[in-house]
Design a protein around this motif. Structure first.
Motif, PDB file in Angstrom:
ATOM      1  N   LEU A   1       0.815  -1.221   0.000  1.00 24.64           N
ATOM      2  CA  LEU A   1       0.000   0.000   0.000  1.00 24.64           C
ATOM      3  C   LEU A   1       0.846   1.266   0.000  1.00 24.64           C
ATOM      4  CD1 LEU A   1      -2.526  -1.260   2.666  1.00 24.64           C
ATOM      5  CD2 LEU A   1      -3.027  -0.879   0.265  1.00 24.64           C
TER       6      LEU A   1
ATOM      7  N   TRP B   1      -8.941   4.426   0.867  1.00 24.29           N
ATOM      8  CA  TRP B   1      -9.750   3.351   0.277  1.00 24.29           C
ATOM      9  C   TRP B   1     -11.048   3.913  -0.300  1.00 24.29           C
ATOM     10  CZ3 TRP B   1      -8.459  -1.177  -1.416  1.00 24.29           C
ATOM     11  CH2 TRP B   1      -7.377  -1.848  -0.862  1.00 24.29           C
TER      12      TRP B   1
ATOM     13  N   VAL C   1     -13.559  -3.227   4.533  1.00 26.66           N
ATOM     14  CA  VAL C   1     -12.107  -3.038   4.583  1.00 26.66           C
ATOM     15  C   VAL C   1     -11.718  -3.279   6.040  1.00 26.66           C
ATOM     16  CG1 VAL C   1     -10.174  -1.470   4.225  1.00 26.66           C
ATOM     17  CG2 VAL C   1     -12.133  -1.412   2.662  1.00 26.66           C
TER      18      VAL C   1
ATOM     19  N   SER D   1      -6.886  -4.899   5.031  1.00 29.05           N
ATOM     20  CA  SER D   1      -5.858  -3.908   4.713  1.00 29.05           C
ATOM     21  C   SER D   1      -5.012  -3.553   5.923  1.00 29.05           C
ATOM     22  CB  SER D   1      -6.519  -2.644   4.170  1.00 29.05           C
ATOM     23  OG  SER D   1      -5.551  -1.621   4.008  1.00 29.05           O
TER      24      SER D   1
ATOM     25  N   ILE E   1      -3.443   1.275  -5.163  1.00 25.74           N
ATOM     26  CA  ILE E   1      -4.713   1.032  -4.460  1.00 25.74           C
ATOM     27  C   ILE E   1      -5.879   1.202  -5.430  1.00 25.74           C
ATOM     28  CG2 ILE E   1      -6.197   1.819  -2.560  1.00 25.74           C
ATOM     29  CD1 ILE E   1      -3.590   2.642  -1.128  1.00 25.74           C
TER      30      ILE E   1
END
Ligand code: GLU
Length: 352
Positions: free
Chosen positions: A16, A87, A132, A49, A28
């Motif tokens: 990431l 995100w 997430v 994540s 991403i």
């Protein structure tokens, strides 16, 4: 490969972020694009994540992972909100909504909380949003931590009965360092030789390394879930893996999957107590799928209550099963030798 019904995509901090700790927004966004495509073809996707601690470190100008737990927890609090912002921004162009889910080990260890999380994840999916998931590092003290997000992703895979778990990290897969020096494309069974190939991690933000990825693969495989370990820096890696052409390692789920309740008993607990059994009882449990009777119990270790999940060990002292004890450790001592008392019912017992 037929279109999987449900998959987990786990991204490590190293995937990431770029060098220096900044978020790699392009990567991403590419992953979100792949997730959007999967959803179009009817596959539900859950994301695990990492990155909270790493992003928090970056925000605070720290280049080394703090040693003190409190500082890491504070970094997680600072980084987690940034992580979710990224995100959501990356999902928006694809008309997808992110749903933040933060879990501690207790949320999955305690049965009614485990069932609650399962329901909530189902509802998030029904709303069409993408969970997430991360560990709730800010409140997870050392003893209640999952330890790493690889394990967390495998537990989530087991919890939602996913068909596939894709672990994306900086590693290209499991590398056979002693032999070919190349990535092992397929692992049918995680043998001691396979385990010997895994080394720890050296990165400043990563926690797990290959050892924890193998542990994760084992947990997910026992749930009937296939596991890919691949490099998150490869373009379009998810669709390439699903198409069978991706570079990485695939761990085949072998044997019949363990039923859900037994997976929870075997892999979601950290038993504080042990019930020791004699050789005959050990054999009956191992081969015969029998319940554990008091007559086979030789002693207990640690203190536990009725209803707690405990380790079950044979005469060699090594735990070979876990089960929910019908009695507390004190009560068991008074029951030793009794033939008609079931201490652990076979429905509440899982072989390790
Ligand atoms: N939960 C940690 C984080 O978000 C990472 C743990 C891991 O990478 O295994 O920073």
């Amino acid at each position: 490969m037929r279109a999987p019904k449900r998959i987990i995509v786990k991204l490590g901090t190293g995937v990431l972020t770029s060098e220096g700790g900044q978020l790699n927004a392009g990567r991403i966004s590419a992953v979100c694009g792949e997730i959007a495509e999967l959803r179009q073809s009817g596959t539900e996707v859950l994301v695990v994540s990492s990155g909270a601690v790493g992003l928090g470190m970056h925000a605070m100008g720290l280049s080394r992972r703090p040693r003190e737990l409190t500082k890491r927890q504070a970094c997680a609090a600072i980084g987690q909100s940034r992580l979710m912002q990224v995100w959501q921004e990356a999902f928006s162009p694809f008309n997808l909504t992110a749903a933040q889910v933060l879990l501690t080990h207790d949320d999955l260890r305690v049965r009614n909380r485990y069932l609650g999380v399962q329901e909530t994840l189902r509802q998030i999916g029904a709303y069409g949003a993408v969970p997430v998931i991360n560990e709730n590092d800010t409140v997870s003290a050392a003893e209640i931590k999952f330890g790493d997000n690889d394990t967390l992703s495998a537990m989530v895979a087991s919890l939602v009965s996913a068909d596939l778990l894709i672990i994306l990290s900086t590693a290209p897969g499991l590398i056979d360092l002693k032999g070919t020096g190349k990535v092992v494309p397929i692992v049918e069974k995680i043998t001691p030789e396979i385990e010997a190939m895994a080394g720890g991690t050296t990165s400043e933000t990563a926690v797990g390394g290959m050892v924890s990825k193998l542990t994760a693969a084992k947990i997910a495989n026992r749930a009937g879930c296939g596991v890919f370990i691949a490099s998150g820096s490869e373009p379009a890696i998810i669709s390439r893996l699903l198409g069978g052409a991706g570079p990485g390692t695939f761990f085949v789920p072998s044997g019949l999957p363990l039923e859900a309740k037994k997976r929870w008993i075997a892999y979601f607990q950290r038993p504080t107590g042990t019930i020791q059994v004699d050789i005959r009882a050990a054999q009956a449990l191992r081969n015969g799928g029998r319940s554990l009777l008091a007559v086979g119990v030789t002693g207990t270790d640690g203190s536990f209550e009725a209803g707690d999940v405990v380790n079950i060990a044979g005469p060699d002292g090594a735990p070979f099963a876990r089960g929910k004890s019908a009695y507390g450790s004190v009560q068991i001592k008074a029951l030793l030798g009794k033939k008609d008392v079931v201490v652990v019912h076979r429905n509440d017992l899982a072989l390790l």
